[in-house]
Design a protein around this motif. Structure first.
Motif, PDB file in Angstrom:
ATOM      1  N   PRO A  45      67.024  52.237 -71.881  1.00  0.00           N
ATOM      2  CA  PRO A  45      65.649  52.739 -71.825  1.00  0.00           C
ATOM      3  C   PRO A  45      65.040  52.537 -70.434  1.00  0.00           C
ATOM      4  O   PRO A  45      65.403  51.613 -69.707  1.00  0.00           O
ATOM      5  CB  PRO A  45      64.910  51.902 -72.869  1.00  0.00           C
ATOM      6  N   LYS A  48      59.198  52.131 -68.655  1.00  0.00           N
ATOM      7  CA  LYS A  48      58.045  52.549 -69.450  1.00  0.00           C
ATOM      8  C   LYS A  48      58.364  52.480 -70.951  1.00  0.00           C
ATOM      9  O   LYS A  48      57.560  51.988 -71.751  1.00  0.00           O
ATOM     10  CB  LYS A  48      57.640  53.968 -69.053  1.00  0.00           C
ATOM     11  N   GLU A  49      59.549  52.967 -71.335  1.00  0.00           N
ATOM     12  CA  GLU A  49      59.957  52.909 -72.741  1.00  0.00           C
ATOM     13  C   GLU A  49      60.116  51.478 -73.210  1.00  0.00           C
ATOM     14  O   GLU A  49      59.705  51.121 -74.321  1.00  0.00           O
ATOM     15  CB  GLU A  49      61.278  53.651 -72.930  1.00  0.00           C
ATOM     16  N   LYS A  52      56.771  49.974 -73.832  1.00  0.00           N
ATOM     17  CA  LYS A  52      56.186  50.537 -75.049  1.00  0.00           C
ATOM     18  C   LYS A  52      56.826  49.909 -76.294  1.00  0.00           C
ATOM     19  O   LYS A  52      56.132  49.515 -77.235  1.00  0.00           O
ATOM     20  CB  LYS A  52      56.379  52.047 -75.082  1.00  0.00           C
ATOM     21  N   PHE A  53      58.147  49.811 -76.309  1.00  0.00           N
ATOM     22  CA  PHE A  53      58.849  49.228 -77.448  1.00  0.00           C
ATOM     23  C   PHE A  53      58.447  47.765 -77.640  1.00  0.00           C
ATOM     24  O   PHE A  53      58.255  47.302 -78.761  1.00  0.00           O
ATOM     25  CB  PHE A  53      60.366  49.315 -77.265  1.00  0.00           C
TER      26      PHE A  53
END
Length: 90
Positions: A45, A48-49, A52-53
Protein backbone atom coordinates in the motif's frame (compact mmCIF):
# COMPACT_ATOMS: atom_id res chain seq x y z
CA UNK A 1 -21.31 -41.80 -12.42
CA UNK A 2 -23.59 -44.70 -11.66
CA UNK A 3 -27.14 -44.48 -10.38
CA UNK A 4 -27.87 -46.71 -7.40
CA UNK A 5 -31.21 -48.33 -8.23
CA UNK A 6 -32.07 -49.23 -4.65
CA UNK A 7 -32.00 -45.66 -3.31
CA UNK A 8 -32.07 -43.53 -6.45
CA UNK A 9 -28.71 -41.90 -5.55
CA UNK A 10 -25.97 -40.99 -7.98
CA UNK A 11 -22.60 -42.34 -6.83
CA UNK A 12 -19.10 -42.33 -8.32
CA UNK A 13 -17.88 -45.44 -10.06
CA UNK A 14 -15.41 -47.35 -7.87
CA UNK A 15 -13.07 -48.80 -10.50
CA UNK A 16 -11.20 -45.62 -11.47
CA UNK A 17 -7.44 -45.32 -11.36
CA UNK A 18 -5.91 -43.04 -8.75
CA UNK A 19 -3.10 -40.65 -9.53
CA UNK A 20 0.09 -41.37 -7.63
CA UNK A 21 1.08 -38.63 -5.17
CA UNK A 22 4.52 -37.12 -5.66
CA UNK A 23 7.00 -37.85 -2.90
CA UNK A 24 7.31 -35.69 0.22
CA UNK A 25 10.26 -33.55 -0.95
CA UNK A 26 8.69 -32.78 -4.33
CA UNK A 27 5.53 -31.60 -2.56
CA UNK A 28 7.62 -29.30 -0.31
CA UNK A 29 9.38 -27.78 -3.33
CA UNK A 30 6.05 -27.25 -5.11
CA UNK A 31 4.61 -25.62 -1.98
CA UNK A 32 7.56 -23.22 -1.67
CA UNK A 33 7.28 -22.29 -5.36
CA UNK A 34 3.58 -21.58 -4.90
CA UNK A 35 4.33 -19.42 -1.85
CA UNK A 36 6.81 -17.31 -3.83
CA UNK A 37 4.34 -17.02 -6.73
CA UNK A 38 1.67 -15.72 -4.33
CA UNK A 39 4.13 -13.31 -2.69
CA UNK A 40 4.86 -11.79 -6.12
CA UNK A 41 1.15 -10.87 -6.37
CA UNK A 42 1.19 -8.84 -3.12
CA UNK A 43 0.79 -5.10 -3.63
CA UNK A 44 2.38 -2.79 -1.06
CA UNK A 45 0.00 0.00 0.00
CA UNK A 46 0.99 3.62 -0.52
CA UNK A 47 1.69 5.86 2.46
CA UNK A 48 -1.73 7.49 2.09
CA UNK A 49 -3.50 4.10 2.04
CA UNK A 50 -1.49 2.89 4.99
CA UNK A 51 -2.44 5.94 7.07
CA UNK A 52 -6.09 5.53 6.09
CA UNK A 53 -6.11 1.83 7.03
CA UNK A 54 -4.39 2.60 10.35
CA UNK A 55 -6.95 5.31 11.16
CA UNK A 56 -9.82 2.93 10.36
CA UNK A 57 -8.38 0.21 12.60
CA UNK A 58 -7.73 2.59 15.47
CA UNK A 59 -11.23 4.08 15.11
CA UNK A 60 -12.77 0.62 15.18
CA UNK A 61 -10.75 -0.34 18.26
CA UNK A 62 -11.88 2.84 20.06
CA UNK A 63 -15.53 2.14 19.20
CA UNK A 64 -15.24 -1.45 20.43
CA UNK A 65 -13.56 -0.27 23.65
CA UNK A 66 -16.47 2.12 24.23
CA UNK A 67 -19.01 -0.66 23.60
CA UNK A 68 -17.25 -3.04 26.01
CA UNK A 69 -16.91 -0.29 28.64
CA UNK A 70 -20.59 0.54 28.29
CA UNK A 71 -21.66 -3.10 28.60
CA UNK A 72 -19.36 -3.58 31.59
CA UNK A 73 -20.85 -0.54 33.33
CA UNK A 74 -24.38 -1.75 32.51
CA UNK A 75 -23.72 -5.23 33.90
CA UNK A 76 -22.11 -3.85 37.07
CA UNK A 77 -25.14 -1.62 37.64
CA UNK A 78 -27.54 -4.49 36.85
CA UNK A 79 -25.85 -6.94 39.25
CA UNK A 80 -25.77 -4.25 41.96
CA UNK A 81 -29.51 -3.67 41.51
CA UNK A 82 -30.33 -7.40 41.51
CA UNK A 83 -28.00 -8.61 44.25
CA UNK A 84 -27.35 -5.40 46.23
CA UNK A 85 -23.98 -4.19 47.43
CA UNK A 86 -21.53 -6.70 48.92
CA UNK A 87 -21.34 -6.87 52.74
CA UNK A 88 -17.73 -5.68 53.00
CA UNK A 89 -18.07 -2.88 50.43
CA UNK A 90 -17.97 0.72 51.56
Amino acid sequence: MIQDASKGEVVAAGGGTREKKPNFFVRIVVFIRQVFAELRKVVTPTRKELLKFTAVVLGFVLVMMAVVYGLDTLFVWLTTVVFGTPVGAA
